[in-house]
Design a protein around this motif. Structure first.
Motif, PDB file in Angstrom:
ATOM      1  N   VAL A  24       0.808  -1.259   0.120  1.00 16.98           N
ATOM      2  CA  VAL A  24      -0.067  -0.082   0.068  1.00 16.98           C
ATOM      3  C   VAL A  24       1.006   1.356   0.069  1.00 16.98           C
ATOM      4  N   GLU A  26       0.182   5.485  -0.051  1.00 16.96           N
ATOM      5  CA  GLU A  26      -0.962   6.556  -0.092  1.00 16.96           C
ATOM      6  C   GLU A  26      -0.550   7.963   0.037  1.00 16.96           C
ATOM      7  N   ARG A 128      -7.586  11.718  -0.519  1.00 18.39           N
ATOM      8  CA  ARG A 128      -6.521  10.338  -0.526  1.00 18.39           C
ATOM      9  C   ARG A 128      -6.483   9.479  -1.466  1.00 18.39           C
ATOM     10  N   ARG A 130      -5.005   5.981  -2.417  1.00 13.51           N
ATOM     11  CA  ARG A 130      -4.642   4.685  -2.035  1.00 13.51           C
ATOM     12  C   ARG A 130      -4.253   3.789  -3.391  1.00 13.51           C
TER      13      ARG A 130
END
Length: 168
Positions: A24, A26, A128, A130
């Motif tokens: 991940v 972000e 945001r 991601r």
């Protein structure tokens, strides 16, 4: 829509054993979700991700074709072809590498990995973004590819942040 889930699960299972913990990356981007959706789904927008050339056939099964060098023909072996697997307009985009560029060092591992882009409003016009890459295996090649994209995805998000006020 519920019928699409078994199809996606079948594709995921057919890809072979995979580590289900995603890689991940972000970042909060100073742009509204609608703008970032355009970045992810249009050729003009994709250029903000740091590539030199892009075109897109935005539909499930369609291809996003990119090259970091703007002189590289998008139908050549040097271009990257990414398949659009699924999307929820304005919120989620799922892709996978359809054909990596010639010389890509992870020619076995790429076939098991897919990417999920998620857009979440952060208020005051920010979003945001991601980027979750799922499907890496425990093998050495797969883990090297994961390390490659850990650095690469962070670079791409920094490139994107730089296009908006307060970026980087």
């Amino acid at each position: 829509m519920i019928r699409a889930v078994p199809v996606l699960l079948t594709w995921v299972l057919a890809a072979g054993p995979a580590e289900m913990t995603p890689l991940v990356t972000e970042a909060v981007i100073q742009a509204p979700p609608e703008e970032l959706w355009r970045v992810l789904t249009t050729a003009e927008g994709v250029l903000k991700l740091g590539v030199g050339a892009a075109d897109i056939d935005f539909r499930p099964g369609g291809l996003l074709r990119t090259a970091y060098d703007p002189k590289v023909p998008l139908d050549s072996e040097a271009a990257i072809h990414t398949e659009i697997v699924a999307y929820d307009p304005g919120r989620v985009l799922v892709t996978r590498i359809h054909r990596p560029p010639k010389g890509f060092p992870f020619m076995n591992a790429y076939a098991r990995v897919w990417t999920v882009f998620t857009l979440t409003p952060e208020g005051k016009g920010a979003t945001r973004l991601r980027v979750a890459m799922v499907g890496y295996g425990p093998d050495e090649e797969s883990q090297k590819m994961k390390a490659f994209f850990e650095k690469g995805n962070a670079w791409v998000l920094r490139e994107l942040q730089a296009h908006y006020p307060g970026g980087r």
